[in-house]
Design an enzyme around this catalytic site. Structure first.
Site, mmCIF file in Angstrom:
data_model
loop_
_atom_site.group_PDB
_atom_site.id
_atom_site.type_symbol
_atom_site.label_atom_id
_atom_site.label_comp_id
_atom_site.label_asym_id
_atom_site.label_seq_id
_atom_site.Cartn_x
_atom_site.Cartn_y
_atom_site.Cartn_z
ATOM 1 N N TYR A 226 0.824 -1.221 0.000
ATOM 2 C CA TYR A 226 0.000 0.000 0.000
ATOM 3 C C TYR A 226 0.859 1.274 0.000
ATOM 4 O O TYR A 226 0.429 2.309 0.496
ATOM 5 C CB TYR A 226 -0.957 -0.004 1.189
ATOM 6 C CG TYR A 226 -2.227 -0.809 0.974
ATOM 7 C CD1 TYR A 226 -3.149 -0.458 -0.021
ATOM 8 C CD2 TYR A 226 -2.532 -1.900 1.770
ATOM 9 C CE1 TYR A 226 -4.322 -1.178 -0.216
ATOM 10 C CE2 TYR A 226 -3.719 -2.626 1.586
ATOM 11 C CZ TYR A 226 -4.594 -2.255 0.590
ATOM 12 O OH TYR A 226 -5.764 -2.964 0.407
ATOM 13 N N HIS B 203 -9.768 -6.355 -1.349
ATOM 14 C CA HIS B 203 -8.979 -5.407 -2.143
ATOM 15 C C HIS B 203 -9.044 -5.847 -3.594
ATOM 16 O O HIS B 203 -9.081 -7.047 -3.879
ATOM 17 C CB HIS B 203 -7.506 -5.410 -1.707
ATOM 18 C CG HIS B 203 -6.585 -4.840 -2.748
ATOM 19 N ND1 HIS B 203 -6.389 -3.490 -2.877
ATOM 20 C CD2 HIS B 203 -5.873 -5.422 -3.750
ATOM 21 C CE1 HIS B 203 -5.564 -3.277 -3.917
ATOM 22 N NE2 HIS B 203 -5.249 -4.430 -4.449
ATOM 23 N N THR C 121 -15.557 1.665 -1.836
ATOM 24 C CA THR C 121 -14.615 1.485 -0.718
ATOM 25 C C THR C 121 -15.328 1.500 0.629
ATOM 26 O O THR C 121 -15.064 0.678 1.497
ATOM 27 C CB THR C 121 -13.559 2.615 -0.755
ATOM 28 O OG1 THR C 121 -12.989 2.670 -2.055
ATOM 29 C CG2 THR C 121 -12.471 2.385 0.270
ATOM 30 N N GLU D 246 1.003 -5.772 -8.719
ATOM 31 C CA GLU D 246 0.482 -6.434 -7.519
ATOM 32 C C GLU D 246 0.529 -7.957 -7.653
ATOM 33 O O GLU D 246 0.793 -8.665 -6.683
ATOM 34 C CB GLU D 246 -0.955 -5.958 -7.253
ATOM 35 C CG GLU D 246 -1.001 -4.483 -6.843
ATOM 36 C CD GLU D 246 -2.403 -3.983 -6.531
ATOM 37 O OE1 GLU D 246 -3.375 -4.767 -6.648
ATOM 38 O OE2 GLU D 246 -2.531 -2.807 -6.166
ATOM 39 N N ARG E 9 -13.709 -4.744 -9.685
ATOM 40 C CA ARG E 9 -14.062 -3.522 -8.926
ATOM 41 C C ARG E 9 -15.588 -3.363 -8.850
ATOM 42 O O ARG E 9 -16.116 -2.925 -7.830
ATOM 43 C CB ARG E 9 -13.436 -2.279 -9.582
ATOM 44 C CG ARG E 9 -11.914 -2.280 -9.632
ATOM 45 C CD ARG E 9 -11.254 -1.982 -8.321
ATOM 46 N NE ARG E 9 -11.605 -0.704 -7.766
ATOM 47 C CZ ARG E 9 -10.972 -0.142 -6.728
ATOM 48 N NH1 ARG E 9 -9.944 -0.757 -6.149
ATOM 49 N NH2 ARG E 9 -11.353 1.009 -6.262
ATOM 50 N N PHE F 14 -4.731 7.711 6.868
ATOM 51 C CA PHE F 14 -5.221 6.401 7.297
ATOM 52 C C PHE F 14 -4.191 5.281 7.103
ATOM 53 O O PHE F 14 -4.489 4.119 7.353
ATOM 54 C CB PHE F 14 -6.530 6.047 6.569
ATOM 55 C CG PHE F 14 -6.430 6.043 5.057
ATOM 56 C CD1 PHE F 14 -5.910 4.949 4.382
ATOM 57 C CD2 PHE F 14 -6.870 7.135 4.318
ATOM 58 C CE1 PHE F 14 -5.823 4.945 2.996
ATOM 59 C CE2 PHE F 14 -6.779 7.133 2.926
ATOM 60 C CZ PHE F 14 -6.253 6.038 2.267
ATOM 61 N N ARG G 142 -18.803 -5.768 -0.878
ATOM 62 C CA ARG G 142 -18.652 -4.895 0.292
ATOM 63 C C ARG G 142 -20.002 -4.591 0.947
ATOM 64 O O ARG G 142 -20.096 -4.504 2.176
ATOM 65 C CB ARG G 142 -17.890 -3.631 -0.088
ATOM 66 C CG ARG G 142 -16.380 -3.894 -0.192
ATOM 67 C CD ARG G 142 -15.643 -2.778 -0.861
ATOM 68 N NE ARG G 142 -14.187 -2.868 -0.660
ATOM 69 C CZ ARG G 142 -13.311 -2.168 -1.363
ATOM 70 N NH1 ARG G 142 -13.722 -1.319 -2.299
ATOM 71 N NH2 ARG G 142 -12.018 -2.299 -1.137
HETATM 72 P P1 RTP Z 1 -8.366 -1.318 -1.917
HETATM 73 O O1 RTP Z 1 -7.115 -0.630 -2.439
HETATM 74 O O2 RTP Z 1 -8.160 -1.942 -0.552
HETATM 75 O O3 RTP Z 1 -8.934 -2.263 -2.928
HETATM 76 O O4 RTP Z 1 -9.513 -0.232 -1.695
HETATM 77 P P2 RTP Z 1 -9.949 0.924 -2.684
HETATM 78 O O5 RTP Z 1 -9.119 0.898 -3.932
HETATM 79 O O6 RTP Z 1 -11.428 0.836 -2.819
HETATM 80 O O7 RTP Z 1 -9.590 2.199 -1.822
HETATM 81 P P3 RTP Z 1 -8.183 2.986 -1.719
HETATM 82 O O8 RTP Z 1 -8.467 4.427 -1.937
HETATM 83 O O9 RTP Z 1 -7.133 2.323 -2.550
HETATM 84 O O10 RTP Z 1 -7.816 2.801 -0.171
HETATM 85 C C1 RTP Z 1 -7.170 1.636 0.301
HETATM 86 C C2 RTP Z 1 -7.816 1.207 1.603
HETATM 87 O O11 RTP Z 1 -7.543 2.194 2.597
HETATM 88 C C3 RTP Z 1 -8.660 2.324 3.455
HETATM 89 N N1 RTP Z 1 -9.144 3.698 3.423
HETATM 90 N N2 RTP Z 1 -9.494 4.343 4.492
HETATM 91 N N3 RTP Z 1 -10.379 6.356 6.281
HETATM 92 C C4 RTP Z 1 -10.366 6.597 4.982
HETATM 93 O O12 RTP Z 1 -10.717 7.656 4.520
HETATM 94 C C5 RTP Z 1 -9.874 5.567 4.105
HETATM 95 N N4 RTP Z 1 -9.784 5.656 2.786
HETATM 96 C C6 RTP Z 1 -9.310 4.466 2.371
HETATM 97 C C7 RTP Z 1 -9.742 1.401 2.970
HETATM 98 O O13 RTP Z 1 -9.733 0.229 3.757
HETATM 99 C C8 RTP Z 1 -9.338 1.099 1.552
HETATM 100 O O14 RTP Z 1 -9.790 -0.162 1.154
HETATM 101 MG MG MG Z 2 -7.017 0.820 -3.929
#
Ligand code: RTP
Ligand code: MG
Length: 137
Positions: A49, A115, A91, A126, A85, A57, A102
């Site tokens: 990440y 993820h 998310t 990845e 996706r 976060f 989700r």
């Molecule tokens: P992922 O990478 O896990 O598939 O999730 P995503 O693309 O939907 O979201 P991303 O923006 O890449 O964020 C990765 C993970 O970080 C956590 N997160 N927390 N508190 C917050 O505002 C926040 N934003 C993101 C989430 O667990 C997210 O899956």
């Molecule tokens: Mg992501």
């Protein structure tokens, strides 16, 4: 044929819904081309990440992703990155469309069940992070 990386996160593994989540992929034209259950180290999670390193976060994300075992998978199929996706949903599970993974299995923006790679380019990196060529078939 496209490939993408999926991770079943610690919350979903702990809830015992690995099979239900895998079924969503297989029922929607995504084949499991590789699969392994592992526990991420803090170093692994931080590297995986890395794009979020400066985000507020980041610490919680690493804490959560190392809190228990995860299942890493390569999904393969037409338009696999976007299709995965779509099946995942937004998310934040509160904003995820009904019937998405989700919406059905996640409880919070941190513990959000899965993820998925967000682009074909990131998917390639990845997949290489977790799997050797010979692991994928
Ligand atoms: P992922 O990478 O896990 O598939 O999730 P995503 O693309 O939907 O979201 P991303 O923006 O890449 O964020 C990765 C993970 O970080 C956590 N997160 N927390 N508190 C917050 O505002 C926040 N934003 C993101 C989430 O667990 C997210 O899956
Ligand atoms: Mg992501």
């Amino acid at each position: 044929m496209e490939q993408t990386l999926s991770i079943i996160k610690p919350d979903a593994v702990a809830k015992g819904v690995i099979g239900k989540i895998v079924d969503r992929f297989e029922s929607n034209g995504l084949k499991i081309a590789a699969m392994r259950k592992i526990k991420l180290s803090r170093e692994d999670a931080g590297k995986f990440y890395e794009v979020h390193k400066e985000r507020p976060f980041f610490g919680e994300l690493v804490d959560f992703m190392t809190s228990g075992p995860v299942v890493v998978m390569v999904l393969e199929g037409d338009n696999a990155v976007v299709k995965n996706r779509e099946l995942m949903g937004a998310t934040n599970p509160k904003e995820a469309a009904p019937g998405t993974i989700r919406a059905d299995f996640a409880q919070s923006i941190d513990a959000n069940a899965v993820h998925g790679s967000d682009s074909l380019e990131n998917a390639k990196g990845e997949i290489e992070f977790f799997f050797a060529k010979r692991d994928i078939s």
